[in-house]
Design a protein around this motif. Sequence first.
Motif, PDB file in Angstrom:
ATOM      1  N   ARG A 295     -20.842  18.653  55.582  1.00 21.71           N
ATOM      2  CA  ARG A 295     -22.269  18.953  55.680  1.00 21.71           C
ATOM      3  C   ARG A 295     -22.931  18.709  54.331  1.00 21.71           C
ATOM      4  N   THR A 296     -24.075  18.068  54.351  1.00 26.15           N
ATOM      5  CA  THR A 296     -24.818  17.859  53.106  1.00 26.15           C
ATOM      6  C   THR A 296     -25.381  19.187  52.627  1.00 26.15           C
ATOM      7  N   SER A 297     -25.513  19.307  51.332  1.00 23.59           N
ATOM      8  CA  SER A 297     -26.057  20.537  50.757  1.00 23.59           C
ATOM      9  C   SER A 297     -27.462  20.295  50.223  1.00 23.59           C
ATOM     10  N   GLY A 298     -28.207  21.387  50.060  1.00 23.04           N
ATOM     11  CA  GLY A 298     -29.537  21.302  49.473  1.00 23.04           C
ATOM     12  C   GLY A 298     -30.622  20.853  50.430  1.00 23.04           C
ATOM     13  N   GLN A 299     -30.337  20.783  51.720  1.00 19.78           N
ATOM     14  CA  GLN A 299     -31.349  20.395  52.706  1.00 19.78           C
ATOM     15  C   GLN A 299     -31.669  21.591  53.608  1.00 19.78           C
ATOM     16  N   GLU A 300     -32.935  21.795  53.845  1.00 11.93           N
ATOM     17  CA  GLU A 300     -33.392  22.957  54.598  1.00 11.93           C
ATOM     18  C   GLU A 300     -33.075  22.823  56.090  1.00 11.93           C
TER      19      GLU A 300
ATOM     20  N   PRO B 125     -17.702  10.732  55.507  1.00 14.80           N
ATOM     21  CA  PRO B 125     -19.013  10.858  56.136  1.00 14.80           C
ATOM     22  C   PRO B 125     -19.621  12.249  55.931  1.00 14.80           C
ATOM     23  N   GLN B 126     -20.938  12.310  55.850  1.00 15.51           N
ATOM     24  CA  GLN B 126     -21.673  13.561  55.737  1.00 15.51           C
ATOM     25  C   GLN B 126     -22.797  13.563  56.771  1.00 15.51           C
ATOM     26  N   VAL B 127     -23.123  14.783  57.251  1.00 16.01           N
ATOM     27  CA  VAL B 127     -24.223  14.932  58.200  1.00 16.01           C
ATOM     28  C   VAL B 127     -25.241  15.911  57.637  1.00 16.01           C
ATOM     29  N   SER B 128     -26.511  15.704  58.015  1.00 11.24           N
ATOM     30  CA  SER B 128     -27.605  16.554  57.543  1.00 11.24           C
ATOM     31  C   SER B 128     -28.069  17.484  58.669  1.00 11.24           C
ATOM     32  N   PRO B 129     -28.912  18.497  58.385  1.00 11.05           N
ATOM     33  CA  PRO B 129     -29.483  19.304  59.444  1.00 11.05           C
ATOM     34  C   PRO B 129     -30.398  18.453  60.338  1.00 11.05           C
ATOM     35  N   PHE B 130     -30.599  18.935  61.551  1.00 12.18           N
ATOM     36  CA  PHE B 130     -31.484  18.218  62.475  1.00 12.18           C
ATOM     37  C   PHE B 130     -32.934  18.308  61.990  1.00 12.18           C
ATOM     38  N   ARG B 131     -33.657  17.242  62.275  1.00 12.11           N
ATOM     39  CA  ARG B 131     -35.086  17.155  61.994  1.00 12.11           C
ATOM     40  C   ARG B 131     -35.769  16.467  63.183  1.00 12.11           C
ATOM     41  N   PRO B 132     -37.063  16.596  63.337  1.00 10.73           N
ATOM     42  CA  PRO B 132     -37.732  16.003  64.498  1.00 10.73           C
ATOM     43  C   PRO B 132     -37.682  14.457  64.469  1.00 10.73           C
ATOM     44  N   GLY B 133     -37.666  13.886  65.671  1.00  7.49           N
ATOM     45  CA  GLY B 133     -37.708  12.414  65.786  1.00  7.49           C
ATOM     46  C   GLY B 133     -36.353  11.835  66.112  1.00  7.49           C
ATOM     47  N   ASP B 134     -36.293  10.476  66.028  1.00  6.19           N
ATOM     48  CA  ASP B 134     -35.049   9.765  66.339  1.00  6.19           C
ATOM     49  C   ASP B 134     -34.496   8.997  65.149  1.00  6.19           C
ATOM     50  N   GLY B 135     -35.058   9.199  63.962  1.00  5.51           N
ATOM     51  CA  GLY B 135     -34.543   8.590  62.750  1.00  5.51           C
ATOM     52  C   GLY B 135     -34.928   7.152  62.548  1.00  5.51           C
ATOM     53  N   SER B 136     -35.817   6.619  63.394  1.00  3.00           N
ATOM     54  CA  SER B 136     -36.210   5.201  63.251  1.00  3.00           C
ATOM     55  C   SER B 136     -37.376   5.063  62.258  1.00  3.00           C
TER      56      SER B 136
ATOM     57  N   SER C  14     -29.967  13.742  63.133  1.00  3.54           N
ATOM     58  CA  SER C  14     -29.244  14.145  61.928  1.00  3.54           C
ATOM     59  C   SER C  14     -28.719  12.884  61.257  1.00  3.54           C
ATOM     60  N   ALA C  15     -28.888  12.810  59.931  1.00  8.03           N
ATOM     61  CA  ALA C  15     -28.421  11.624  59.188  1.00  8.03           C
ATOM     62  C   ALA C  15     -26.906  11.653  59.028  1.00  8.03           C
ATOM     63  N   LEU C  16     -26.247  10.586  59.408  1.00  8.03           N
ATOM     64  CA  LEU C  16     -24.809  10.415  59.225  1.00  8.03           C
ATOM     65  C   LEU C  16     -24.615   9.275  58.224  1.00  8.03           C
ATOM     66  N   ALA C  17     -24.088   9.602  57.049  1.00  9.43           N
ATOM     67  CA  ALA C  17     -23.999   8.599  55.979  1.00  9.43           C
ATOM     68  C   ALA C  17     -22.647   8.674  55.288  1.00  9.43           C
TER      69      ALA C  17
ATOM     70  N   PHE D  10     -26.812  22.021  61.977  1.00 13.64           N
ATOM     71  CA  PHE D  10     -26.038  20.780  61.897  1.00 13.64           C
ATOM     72  C   PHE D  10     -25.344  20.463  63.226  1.00 13.64           C
ATOM     73  N   PRO D  11     -25.138  19.184  63.492  1.00 14.78           N
ATOM     74  CA  PRO D  11     -24.321  18.818  64.643  1.00 14.78           C
ATOM     75  C   PRO D  11     -22.837  18.862  64.279  1.00 14.78           C
ATOM     76  N   GLY D  12     -22.016  19.006  65.291  1.00 19.52           N
ATOM     77  CA  GLY D  12     -20.590  18.792  65.097  1.00 19.52           C
ATOM     78  C   GLY D  12     -20.288  17.335  65.406  1.00 19.52           C
ATOM     79  N   VAL D  13     -19.543  16.666  64.507  1.00 21.07           N
ATOM     80  CA  VAL D  13     -19.239  15.239  64.681  1.00 21.07           C
ATOM     81  C   VAL D  13     -17.742  15.037  64.487  1.00 21.07           C
TER      82      VAL D  13
END
Length: 253
Positions: free
Chosen positions: A174-179, A242-253, A193-196, A155-158
């Motif tokens: 931090r969101t839970s249940g995500q690998e 706000p919640q953040v998810s683990p990093f995943r490949p790409g730029d989220g677009s 990382s998704a910020l929602a 996860f990122p620090g925000v």
Amino acid sequence: MTRYAPSPGDGHAVRHRGTPMTTSSAHQGRWNMTRRRAMPAALACCTALATALTGCTSTDTGSSRAPNNSGNPSSATRTGDPGAAPARSSGRPTTPPSAGARSAKPSATPVPATSRCHSSELRASIGLDHPGAGQENFAVILTNGSHRTCTVYGFPGVAFVNSTGEAVTPDPERTSGQEERIVTLAPGGSAWSALAFTNPALTGVTTVTPAAVLVTPPDETTSIRVRWTGGKVSNTGKASVPQVSPFRPGDGS
């Protein structure tokens, strides 16, 4: 018995039964007789002494035998006894943990420091909002700006801050249940990382408009400042957090 007058130089010689005897001969005879009488007594004494010594030797030999230590706890080798054989190692730690001691928490990332992306090698940005169903959805993006391939994991620090760098909201959750997985970034590659969060207008919480977001890459301590243009954010920590998810490949677009 016939006695003869002593002759000069005979030392008072006396003849018995017709045989002349000097004084020294008489003494020798008495010595021989005394020795013959004393010999049996000496032999008896030696025999008794030998028997006594044999008995002592038998007793000592018996007492010098090693005792049977099987089943006898007191015969176990004590720590610190001189000459005691060193104890064999069982391969396990012998010192018990201190009372109340807790085991160290393992690192959340298996990524070696040599391959991890460092803050100085990354550029951070915040993607456009993609609202939906009362949710505000942003992407926190890290791009590899170095000339080597590196990795991010977790996860990122925000932190939402004002113009002076002071935090104006609680830290995002931090969101839970995500690998969590290792994301490899070639030079110029990105991870996001998704910020929602729920639109604060729907929950009625008080809000603040941050000036910037401080983004800290996983396992790093240096933050990257990014200008915030996403509008109002809850500052209560009670709703619309706000919640953040683990990093995943790409730029989220």
